[in-house]
Design a protein around this motif. Structure first.
Motif, PDB file in Angstrom:
ATOM      1  N   SER A 353      -8.287 -83.554 -27.796  1.00 28.00           N
ATOM      2  CA  SER A 353      -9.594 -83.431 -27.163  1.00 28.00           C
ATOM      3  C   SER A 353      -9.444 -82.782 -25.795  1.00 28.00           C
ATOM      4  N   SER A 354     -10.410 -81.985 -25.435  1.00 28.43           N
ATOM      5  CA  SER A 354     -10.373 -81.249 -24.182  1.00 28.43           C
ATOM      6  C   SER A 354     -11.045 -82.063 -23.088  1.00 28.43           C
ATOM      7  N   ILE A 355     -10.381 -82.146 -21.924  1.00 29.87           N
ATOM      8  CA  ILE A 355     -10.954 -82.877 -20.799  1.00 29.87           C
ATOM      9  C   ILE A 355     -12.141 -82.130 -20.212  1.00 29.87           C
ATOM     10  N   ILE A 356     -12.140 -80.801 -20.333  1.00 33.36           N
ATOM     11  CA  ILE A 356     -13.267 -80.017 -19.834  1.00 33.36           C
ATOM     12  C   ILE A 356     -14.508 -80.270 -20.678  1.00 33.36           C
ATOM     13  N   SER A 357     -14.314 -80.349 -22.001  1.00 33.21           N
ATOM     14  CA  SER A 357     -15.458 -80.640 -22.875  1.00 33.21           C
ATOM     15  C   SER A 357     -16.055 -82.009 -22.565  1.00 33.21           C
ATOM     16  N   LEU A 358     -15.185 -82.957 -22.260  1.00 33.77           N
ATOM     17  CA  LEU A 358     -15.665 -84.287 -21.894  1.00 33.77           C
ATOM     18  C   LEU A 358     -16.500 -84.234 -20.617  1.00 33.77           C
ATOM     19  N   GLN A 359     -16.051 -83.448 -19.630  1.00 34.77           N
ATOM     20  CA  GLN A 359     -16.810 -83.327 -18.385  1.00 34.77           C
ATOM     21  C   GLN A 359     -18.181 -82.688 -18.629  1.00 34.77           C
ATOM     22  N   ILE A 360     -18.224 -81.697 -19.488  1.00 34.71           N
ATOM     23  CA  ILE A 360     -19.507 -81.050 -19.796  1.00 34.71           C
ATOM     24  C   ILE A 360     -20.459 -82.041 -20.467  1.00 34.71           C
ATOM     25  N   TYR A 361     -19.936 -82.792 -21.417  1.00 36.65           N
ATOM     26  CA  TYR A 361     -20.764 -83.762 -22.129  1.00 36.65           C
ATOM     27  C   TYR A 361     -21.311 -84.822 -21.171  1.00 36.65           C
ATOM     28  N   ILE A 362     -20.463 -85.353 -20.267  1.00 38.60           N
ATOM     29  CA  ILE A 362     -20.906 -86.384 -19.332  1.00 38.60           C
ATOM     30  C   ILE A 362     -21.952 -85.816 -18.370  1.00 38.60           C
ATOM     31  N   PHE A 386     -23.694 -94.401 -13.326  1.00 40.35           N
ATOM     32  CA  PHE A 386     -22.742 -94.226 -12.226  1.00 40.35           C
ATOM     33  C   PHE A 386     -21.446 -94.976 -12.510  1.00 40.35           C
ATOM     34  N   CYS A 387     -21.558 -96.212 -12.960  1.00 39.62           N
ATOM     35  CA  CYS A 387     -20.353 -97.011 -13.242  1.00 39.62           C
ATOM     36  C   CYS A 387     -19.523 -96.378 -14.351  1.00 39.62           C
ATOM     37  N   PHE A 388     -20.161 -95.973 -15.447  1.00 37.71           N
ATOM     38  CA  PHE A 388     -19.426 -95.383 -16.562  1.00 37.71           C
ATOM     39  C   PHE A 388     -18.806 -94.039 -16.182  1.00 37.71           C
ATOM     40  N   THR A 389     -19.519 -93.245 -15.410  1.00 40.14           N
ATOM     41  CA  THR A 389     -19.032 -91.901 -15.083  1.00 40.14           C
ATOM     42  C   THR A 389     -17.739 -91.963 -14.293  1.00 40.14           C
ATOM     43  N   TYR A 390     -17.708 -92.741 -13.219  1.00 37.21           N
ATOM     44  CA  TYR A 390     -16.499 -92.771 -12.402  1.00 37.21           C
ATOM     45  C   TYR A 390     -15.367 -93.531 -13.077  1.00 37.21           C
ATOM     46  N   CYS A 391     -15.692 -94.482 -13.929  1.00 34.79           N
ATOM     47  CA  CYS A 391     -14.625 -95.117 -14.732  1.00 34.79           C
ATOM     48  C   CYS A 391     -13.991 -94.104 -15.669  1.00 34.79           C
ATOM     49  N   ILE A 392     -14.801 -93.262 -16.292  1.00 34.52           N
ATOM     50  CA  ILE A 392     -14.269 -92.245 -17.197  1.00 34.52           C
ATOM     51  C   ILE A 392     -13.465 -91.204 -16.433  1.00 34.52           C
ATOM     52  N   LEU A 393     -13.958 -90.806 -15.246  1.00 33.49           N
ATOM     53  CA  LEU A 393     -13.238 -89.803 -14.464  1.00 33.49           C
ATOM     54  C   LEU A 393     -11.855 -90.296 -14.064  1.00 33.49           C
ATOM     55  N   TRP A 394     -11.783 -91.493 -13.514  1.00 34.81           N
ATOM     56  CA  TRP A 394     -10.482 -92.020 -13.107  1.00 34.81           C
ATOM     57  C   TRP A 394      -9.611 -92.364 -14.317  1.00 34.81           C
ATOM     58  N   GLY A 395     -10.239 -92.848 -15.398  1.00 34.67           N
ATOM     59  CA  GLY A 395      -9.448 -93.159 -16.592  1.00 34.67           C
ATOM     60  C   GLY A 395      -8.830 -91.942 -17.224  1.00 34.67           C
ATOM     61  N   THR A 396      -9.584 -90.845 -17.328  1.00 35.37           N
ATOM     62  CA  THR A 396      -9.030 -89.617 -17.913  1.00 35.37           C
ATOM     63  C   THR A 396      -7.927 -89.027 -17.048  1.00 35.37           C
ATOM     64  N   GLN A 397      -8.033 -89.174 -15.722  1.00 32.89           N
ATOM     65  CA  GLN A 397      -6.960 -88.685 -14.863  1.00 32.89           C
ATOM     66  C   GLN A 397      -5.689 -89.513 -15.029  1.00 32.89           C
ATOM     67  N   ALA A 398      -5.869 -90.796 -15.341  1.00 38.59           N
ATOM     68  CA  ALA A 398      -4.701 -91.664 -15.483  1.00 38.59           C
ATOM     69  C   ALA A 398      -3.970 -91.437 -16.796  1.00 38.59           C
ATOM     70  N   ILE A 399      -4.715 -91.120 -17.872  1.00 36.32           N
ATOM     71  CA  ILE A 399      -4.078 -91.028 -19.189  1.00 36.32           C
ATOM     72  C   ILE A 399      -3.843 -89.589 -19.643  1.00 36.32           C
ATOM     73  N   THR A 400      -4.367 -88.604 -18.911  1.00 38.79           N
ATOM     74  CA  THR A 400      -4.240 -87.203 -19.328  1.00 38.79           C
ATOM     75  C   THR A 400      -3.100 -86.550 -18.580  1.00 38.79           C
ATOM     76  N   TYR A 401      -2.266 -85.888 -19.332  1.00 37.34           N
ATOM     77  CA  TYR A 401      -1.151 -85.152 -18.728  1.00 37.34           C
ATOM     78  C   TYR A 401      -1.535 -83.685 -18.635  1.00 37.34           C
ATOM     79  N   ILE A 402      -1.385 -83.129 -17.438  1.00 34.02           N
ATOM     80  CA  ILE A 402      -1.697 -81.723 -17.198  1.00 34.02           C
ATOM     81  C   ILE A 402      -0.418 -81.030 -16.769  1.00 34.02           C
TER      82      ILE A 402
END
Length: 857
Positions: A353-362, A386-402
């Protein structure tokens, strides 16, 4: 064929309990509604009947009293008016009717309710024929109350007729029955008190029953429904699992069955939403939950849908659920749709899954959320988003390897999306401006606006640190956030009336992020100055706007300023900034600036004394003003101490620091003499006297080497000046001065001895034994003269003690150890002084001893 039959049999068995449950619930609700209406009507009728009964009990009292007065006056009026008073002798026959036994007051009052109306008509018709009045008056106990129910108007008219003839016969008949109406009035007042207490108790019981019924309604209609939907969905899961384990149905049939159950629940919710709003909302929410669950199972386990198809189905489900929430006008459905929308990408997520696509969807989901919020005025949606958005942002940064190769492309894009989210969650400002939201809703939205700025700075700083290693980018980001908040503040300030809380919040955020940006961009030495100036500015704004946010900000920044200043003094930057010139360097300027900030804080507190004396003030005037002055002088002394020790040699730096301390005490006492009056703070001035004396003693007795004499003599002059000022003020402000005379005489003697020591050091004389005896003798002689002049017994006693010390020293030490010249000088001087004192005692004995006798008397 058998499998199909079993499937339909299972569906029928599954649907039958559900339909039965629905029928039973509808019947139970109808019965409950009917019972509630009946009980309400019964309670209403009961309260009305009790009220009518109380009115009947209190109403006959006035006619009774008026009738008693008529009965008492009638026997004397009978011989004068024959035609009108024919019936009254019959009433006199039963004048003591109230002494008769009353069997049942309530029944008689109910029976006499109709005769009141008929009696009025009879009385109107019988004005010309008074014979009809004799009918109800007989010697019968059951008919007696009819005479009590005579209308008030007629009795008043008759009473007015009788008052004209009253002077002849008022005293004799009224004397005996006059006590009974008083007793009746007491009974009447007690009855009214009982009625008032009963009326006060009734609303409490009604409120209690209403609360209890509301609690029962919440459990029956809301809580049971939610639990039932959850259990129902779990039951479907168990059934589907069992069907899968038994190989009754294939994957496609299982998926279709799940969607069919969800559609059935939606149809049922549509049929019930007009009458059962809460229950229909629960059914609809459960249906969409089934859709999400079935889609996830079909994608992950059955592979019936591709990633794109499953995502489209989930998006369509979210959109459809939003439309249903608008149709039903139920915010809980909108909340469920929003939560499902945020969970949907993770339901069908894969490693590719693409992290960019996730950002567009959110981003699309958040924009739709805000549109729905503005359309239906549902302020809870931005909070959840607001709560879900920033949880997803920080969570994807923690589990996604770039990888390093993707850094230059992905991180700038992520920063752009973070900026977009920052502006999206500033849109609650628009909601606040266009709607009159109050209470917890307004507080929640303002909290989102505040936290959004800080989270954007943290998240943006993390991304920038991955892409740009310098601190300048983070400083620019903080400046950008400050500029946005200040722009909103200016718009609200000049274009919108009211909204004081929002305006002050935007200004506070702008100042806060500007204060964060300046230390990041400039050197570390400027942090203390910026925060100190900002604290003073916020405190001044608090005095104008009366907003607690400014007071909290000023308090926090003042504390942080102290911490930063302490860290700055311990760092190498502090030594580097000191330079090579005294007073004209960066470190001295920074410390002096912080000291001035605390002085200004103390002045603001003092100028707004009444404001800061209010209750629940963070910066309360009583301790905080004193603390601000003390910190200002302490930090100012540290500025001089640091600069002296960085630019002067060893002895000079210490003496200059001691001189600075005494000068600051003297100058502070003179400047603040009106704020800290000696009469109100005598103990503080006495403590300061001891502090200056100790500093003076350290400067003189620390070394016998005649160096740095200028600093030492300046310290001596400043110390003597401050002691004279403080001692004089304390003595004038105190009525009982006996102990103070003793204390100040001893302190003055010690200062005199220390000054003598400094004088000997100045001339290079190291010995002090002979000088001690001579100086102490001179001090004792001066104190004796002062004690005799001002008739102070305490000072004379101190003088005598000092003479005793000198004589003891002569006998025990000077005779044996002192050189011949010293002995001659000391003995001759001491003898002459003692002779003079003896002569003075002989000459002034009358005044001194008369004073003693007067004191004893």
């Amino acid at each position: 064929m058998d499998e199909v039959f079993l499937v339909f049999l299972g569906l029928a068995l599954l649907a039958a309990p559900f339909l039965l449950f629905f029928v039973l619930m509808s019947k139970i609700n109808d019965i409950n509604y009917t019972l509630n209406s009946i009980s309400f009507e019964i309670s209403t009728l009961k309260s009305i009947m009790e009220k009518m009964q109380r009115e009947k009990e209190s109403k006959p009292n006035t006619p009774i009293e008026t009738k008693q007065e008529e009965i008492a006056t009638q026997p004397k009026e009978q011989p004068e008016e024959a035609p009108k008073e024919e019936t009254r002798p019959t009433i006199v026959q039963n004048t003591n009717w109230w002494e008769e036994e009353i069997k049942n007051e309530i029944e008689t009052k109910e029976k006499t309710e109709e005769p009141v109306i008929t009696h009025d008509s009879e009385q109107l018709e019988g004005q010309e024929t008074p014979e009809t009045v004799e009918v109800p008056v007989v010697n019968n106990e059951n008919v007696r109350p009819s005479t009590v129910e005579i209308p008030v108007k007629d009795t008043k008219e008759e009473a007015s007729e009788n008052t004209e003839e009253k002077p002849e016969t008022t005293e004799e008949p009224v004397e005996e029955p006059k006590e009974d109406p008083a007793m009746a009035m007491e009974e009447k007042s007690s009855i009214r008190e009982e009625e008032s207490s009963m009326l006060e108790e009734e609303p409490q019981t009604e409120e209690y029953t209403i609360r209890e019924s509301n609690f029962e309604k919440y459990i029956g209609e809301n809580l049971f429904g939610k639990i039932g939907i959850l259990i129902f969905i779990i039951g479907i899961g168990f059934f589907v699992k069992y069907a899968i384990d038994q190989n009754w149905i294939n994957e496609t049939a299982r998926t279709l069955m799940g969607y069919a159950v969800g559609v059935g629940m939606l149809v049922l919710a549509e049929r019930l939403h007009k009458r059962y709003h809460a229950f229909s909302s629960l059914l609809a929410g459960g249906a969409f939950g089934i859709f999400y669950l079935i889609t996830a199972i079909a994608f992950h386990y059955y592979a019936l849908f591709s990633h794109t198809t499953a995502f489209v189905i989930l998006c369509a489900t979210t959109l459809f659920m939003s439309a249903v929430s608008i149709l039903y006008d139920r915010v809980e459905l909108a909340v469920t749709a929003l939560v499902g929308g945020f969970i949907a990408p993770f339901i069908i997520s894969t490693n590719a899954s693409s992290i960019i696509s996730l950002q567009i969807y959110i981003s699309i989901l958040n924009v739709g959320m805000f549109c729905l919020t503005m359309y239906k005025r549902w302020a809870i949606l931005p909070i959840i988003s607001f709560c879900f958005t920033y949880c997803i942002l920080w969570g994807t940064q923690a589990i996604t390897y770039i990888s390093s190769s993707e850094t230059n492309n992905i991180y700038p894009t992520l920063f752009a999306f973070a900026t977009l989210f920052y502006f999206i969650f500033l849109l609650p400002v628009v909601y606040i401006l266009r709607t009159q939201c109050e209470g917890k809703t307004r507080t929640g939205l303002l909290s989102i606006v505040t936290i959004n700025s800080f989270l954007y700075l943290l998240y943006g700083n993390y991304i920038l640190q991955q892409y740009e290693s310098t601190n300048d980018a983070t400083a620019y980001l903080a400046f950008f956030i400050a500029a946005v908040n200040l722009a909103i503040y200016l718009y609200v300030r000049f274009r919108v009336e009211g909204q004081d809380t929002l305006r002050n919040l935007m200004l506070g955020l702008g100042i806060t992020f500007a204060s964060i940006a300046i230390p990041l961009y400039f050197s570390t030495a400027n942090i203390a100055m910026v925060w100190a100036a900002e604290a003073v500015l916020l405190l001044w704004l608090f005095t104008k706007e009366k907003n607690l946010l400014y007071e909290w900000g000023a308090t926090i920044l003042l504390l942080l300023t102290l911490v930063v200043l302490a860290c700055y003094r311990e760092s190498d930057v502090f030594i580097h900034d000191a330079g090579h010139s005294l007073f004209f360097n960066g470190s001295f300027f920074v410390t002096m600036f912080v000291s001035v900030a605390f002085f200004v804080t103390a002045i603001i507190l003092q100028c707004n004394k009444e404001l800061f004396k209010e209750n629940n003030r963070i910066l309360s005037y009583t301790p905080c003003n004193v603390i601000a002055w003390a910190l200002g002088f302490s930090i100012l002394y540290l500025a001089f101490w640091d600069d002296f020790h960085l630019h002067l040699a060893y002895p000079a730096s210490d003496y200059a620091s001691l001189l600075t301390a005494n000068v600051l005490i003297l100058v502070g006492a003179l400047i603040l003499r009106k704020r800290f009056e000696i009469s109100k703070y005598p103990i503080a001035y006495e403590i300061s006297i001891y502090i200056t004396g100790i500093i003076f003693a350290i400067a003189v007795w620390n070394s016998a080497v005649p160096d740095q004499l200028t600093y030492r003599w300046l310290i001596t002059l400043v110390t003597i000046a401050y002691m004279i000022y403080s001692m004089r003020g304390v003595l004038l402000a105190t009525s009982k001065r006996g102990n103070l005379y003793t204390e100040y005489a001893i302190i003055s003697t010690l200062v005199w001895l220390t000054t003598t020591r400094l004088l000997l050091v100045t001339f290079g004389e190291t010995g002090f034994s002979t000088a001690f005896s001579l100086s102490l003798g001179v001090a004792a002689f001066i104190l004796m003269c002062i004690g005799m002049r001002y008739h102070s017994k305490e000072i004379r006693i101190v003088s005598l003690c000092e003479f005793a010390i000198i004589i003891g020293k002569l006998v025990l030490n000077d005779v044996w150890a002192m050189p011949a010249l010293g002995k001659i000088i000391v003995f001759i001087s001491l003898g002459a002084i003692l002779l003079i004192l003896s002569f003075l005692y002989q000459k002034l004995k009358d005044a001194l001893f008369n004073e003693k006798e007067q004191e004893q008397e």
